[in-house]
Design a protein around this motif. Structure first.
Motif, mmCIF file in Angstrom:
data_model
loop_
_atom_site.group_PDB
_atom_site.id
_atom_site.type_symbol
_atom_site.label_atom_id
_atom_site.label_comp_id
_atom_site.label_asym_id
_atom_site.label_seq_id
_atom_site.Cartn_x
_atom_site.Cartn_y
_atom_site.Cartn_z
ATOM 1 N N ASP A 169 28.358 9.979 -1.171
ATOM 2 C CA ASP A 169 27.825 8.954 -2.079
ATOM 3 C C ASP A 169 26.318 9.124 -2.265
ATOM 4 N N MET A 170 25.631 9.505 -1.186
ATOM 5 C CA MET A 170 24.191 9.740 -1.288
ATOM 6 C C MET A 170 23.897 10.908 -2.219
ATOM 7 N N LEU A 171 24.708 11.944 -2.122
ATOM 8 C CA LEU A 171 24.501 13.116 -2.982
ATOM 9 C C LEU A 171 24.741 12.773 -4.443
ATOM 10 N N GLU A 172 25.707 11.909 -4.683
ATOM 11 C CA GLU A 172 26.033 11.558 -6.070
ATOM 12 C C GLU A 172 25.079 10.524 -6.656
ATOM 13 N N LEU B 100 0.825 -1.205 0.000
ATOM 14 C CA LEU B 100 0.000 0.000 0.000
ATOM 15 C C LEU B 100 0.862 1.259 0.000
ATOM 16 N N GLY B 101 1.955 1.218 0.768
ATOM 17 C CA GLY B 101 2.856 2.370 0.786
ATOM 18 C C GLY B 101 3.504 2.612 -0.559
ATOM 19 N N ALA B 102 3.933 1.530 -1.232
ATOM 20 C CA ALA B 102 4.539 1.673 -2.556
ATOM 21 C C ALA B 102 3.529 2.198 -3.566
ATOM 22 N N TRP B 103 2.300 1.714 -3.471
ATOM 23 C CA TRP B 103 1.238 2.188 -4.364
ATOM 24 C C TRP B 103 1.015 3.687 -4.166
ATOM 25 N N ALA C 178 4.220 10.392 -6.713
ATOM 26 C CA ALA C 178 5.314 10.879 -7.557
ATOM 27 C C ALA C 178 4.808 11.815 -8.643
ATOM 28 N N PHE C 179 3.523 11.707 -8.966
ATOM 29 C CA PHE C 179 2.939 12.557 -10.005
ATOM 30 C C PHE C 179 2.202 13.751 -9.406
ATOM 31 N N GLU C 180 2.292 13.910 -8.082
ATOM 32 C CA GLU C 180 1.626 15.012 -7.399
ATOM 33 C C GLU C 180 2.670 15.957 -6.814
ATOM 34 N N ALA D 299 19.624 10.089 -2.718
ATOM 35 C CA ALA D 299 19.478 9.782 -1.300
ATOM 36 C C ALA D 299 18.509 8.634 -1.049
ATOM 37 N N GLY D 300 17.540 8.415 -1.938
ATOM 38 C CA GLY D 300 16.579 7.339 -1.730
ATOM 39 C C GLY D 300 15.167 7.874 -1.589
ATOM 40 N N ASP D 301 14.241 6.983 -1.207
ATOM 41 C CA ASP D 301 12.838 7.362 -1.106
ATOM 42 C C ASP D 301 12.553 8.228 0.116
#
Length: 564
Positions: free
Chosen positions: A540-543, A373-376, A382-384, A546-548
């Motif tokens: 490394d995160m900046l390059e 449900l979280g991924a959905w 992502a489109f908002e 960073a992730g979700d």
């Protein structure tokens, strides 16, 4: 004067067990140590018993290097020990050694279904690990005893090597299935109607056990096919592997629903029970967020002592893999098309709801449901338009939050209809799934971290209901990350250093978004540095992104604050 301790009879020292000397004694001691490890299940004591069992089998193998049972037992213990380490290098070392033993065992007993199955499992796990770790460095650090042949040195990317190992694993599962299928047919013939006798119940249990191991093999083959489907390059090959994975589960479900294979009082499959819950997914009202509280278990379930293979449990295992397969397809579909397949999400949820109709407190199913449900919701969000860290930093008090939509928001923030309402409801359903799992396992660090993640993600939504509840969402996220960190600090099992550092960074990010928490932000980031956080990690995160959960502007902030 009476001497201290006078009158007490001296205790004789415990008599030490004789040290094993023969092959048979080493094997017997290894089995006993394994059983002790199984009783402890997890933790250091279990690990030590398994390590000692491995040492016994190693010594037995040196005395008789051609005994397939000894090689098999040694390989299995090495594979079990993989779950007791978080280091990729140690995992690969154990897996390589385990795979080598299983291969050697097959040299002397090529049709042993247990060895075929375990070798396939070890290869599947090895394929998962090498995708996150370059094994070439590992090979330089360990001698040939930790490799498993030419397969280990295949050229290509980690994904290509993983695909090769998964293909081998699938072939092994097929061989194992063929043997187990013949054994099941043989057991069915032997169990044909006979006069009732005392052994009838035992024959039925043996039949159920044979059906259970066949189902396990089909599920494992489906898992390997699902992993391979996500890895391959072309859409056509991916679709073909997903189809094969689904066919394995269809066969498994047929075995689970075959009344002749199970006791007559076994529970019937209720494949439709979960559909109503899935249909009600988007019917939730927009209630206010409740404050996070200290997790305490409110659920107790008696442990069954019956070792009989359960038709209901096997049915649930099949539906869990169905859901995993469909969830993988949603990710692959998005990767290929850039579109959200809501139909696949709905089908995946239906399988989880079937499991929960049998076991409402099934932690794995509840967590899978929360993840799905979280991924959905994340996919739709992502489109908002979302709130940025800069927007949050401009807030001066809670009273201004609801009145101040984000500057970047060009869409309507009404939450009563449309996609914003759908996203909010999906996140709310995910939150409830994780909270239900937390009731069963209140000290589960991963569930606590997930609740922190999901409250943070909800706080970034731009709908009016999110703006209204943002202060509570941020506060709850901070509380759950704190609980997760306390669980780590208190010695929670199965939590590696990477997860500990992720929790601290996520917690610091939320604290930065809360007014008046500057000192706590500094304290948490210093703690992150003490447990192993480095400047290179942040760079490394900046390059690489960073992730979700972590935002790049927070990573830049942490880099300047901690290492300036």
């Amino acid at each position: 004067m009476k001497k201290h301790g006078a009158g007490k009879e001296k205790k004789k020292p415990a008599k030490e067990a004789p040290t094993p000397q023969t092959w048979e004694e080493y094997m017997e001691e290894g089995v006993l140590l394994e059983e002790k490890g199984e009783r402890y299940a997890t933790g250091d004591k279990a690990r030590r018993f398994y390590e000692k069992a491995g040492d016994m089998y190693n010594k037995a193998c040196k005395l008789n290097p051609e005994d397939s049972d000894c090689l098999y037992n040694f390989g299995r213990v090495l594979y079990i020990l993989v779950d007791f380490t978080h280091s990729p290098c140690q995992k690969l070392s154990l897996l390589n050694a385990s795979i080598e033993r299983f291969r050697s065992a097959l040299n002397y007993d090529s049709d042993n279904a247990d060895t075929l199955f375990n070798l396939a499992q070890a290869l599947t796990t090895h394929a998962e690990v090498i995708q996150d770790h370059d094994e070439e460095d590992e090979d330089e650090e360990h001698d040939h005893d930790h490799s498993h042949g030419d397969h280990d040195h295949a050229h290509g990317s980690p994904e290509e090597r993983a695909a090769t190992e998964l293909q081998e694993a699938i072939a092994l599962f097929e061989s194992c299935y063929s043997i187990q299928q013949r054994e099941l047919y043989s057991a069915v013939r032997e169990a044909q109607p006979k006069e009732e006798d005392e052994s009838a119940e035992m024959r039925q249990q043996e039949l159920s056990a044979s059906a259970g191991v066949l189902i396990d093999t089909l599920i494992s083959a489906s898992q390997a096919l699902t992993s391979l489907a996500f890895l391959v390059d072309t859409v056509e090959r991916s679709h073909d592997y997903y189809q094969q994975a689904s066919e394995k589960l269809n066969i498994a479900l047929g075995v689970a629903n075959d009344k002749a294979l199970w006791p007559t009082n076994a529970e019937e499959s209720s494949s439709g029970k979960g559909k109503q819950a899935a249909a009600e997914l988007l019917m939730e009202s927009e209630e206010d967020i409740l404050p996070a509280t200290k997790p305490v278990s409110t659920f107790r379930e008696a442990q069954s002592q019956d070792e009989t293979v359960s038709q209901k449990e096997k049915t649930c295992d099949i539906h869990l893999q169905y859901s995993n397969l469909l969830s993988s397809q949603t990710d692959r579909n998005y990767q290929d098309t850039g579109k959200i397949s809501e139909e696949l999400y709905e089908k995946s949820l239906q399988h989880l709801d079937i499991v929960l109709s049998f076991y409402p407190r099934h932690v794995e199913a509840l967590c899978d449901k929360g993840d799905l449900l979280g991924a959905w919701a994340q996919g739709l969000a992502a489109f908002e338009p979302q709130v940025s860290m800069a927007d949050i930093e401009r807030w001066e008090s809670r009273s201004t939050i609801a009145a101040e939509p984000t500057a970047s928001s060009g869409a309507s923030t009404k939450s009563g209809s449309g996609r914003p309402a759908r996203i909010w409801q999906l996140f709310a359903q995910a939150t409830r799934a994780f909270l239900s799992a937390l009731e069963v396992e209140p000290q589960n660090t991963s569930i606590l971290e997930k609740l922190g993640d999901i409250h943070w993600s909800r706080s970034l939504l731009s709908s009016s209901v999110a703006l209204k509840n943002r202060p509570m969402l941020l506060n709850n996220a901070s509380v759950y990350y704190r609980f997760a960190w306390e669980s780590c600090r208190d010695g929670a099992e199965n939590v590696d250093e990477d997860q500990r550092m992720d929790i601290l960074l996520s917690w610091a990010q939320v604290l930065r978004a809360l007014p008046g928490k500057d000192e706590e932000v500094i304290r948490v980031l210093k703690q992150w540095k003490r447990v192993g956080g480095t400047k290179d990690m942040l760079q490394d995160m900046l390059e690489g992104g960073a992730g979700d959960i972590l935002q790049l502007d927070f990573v830049e902030f942490a880099l300047k604050l901690v290492f300036n």
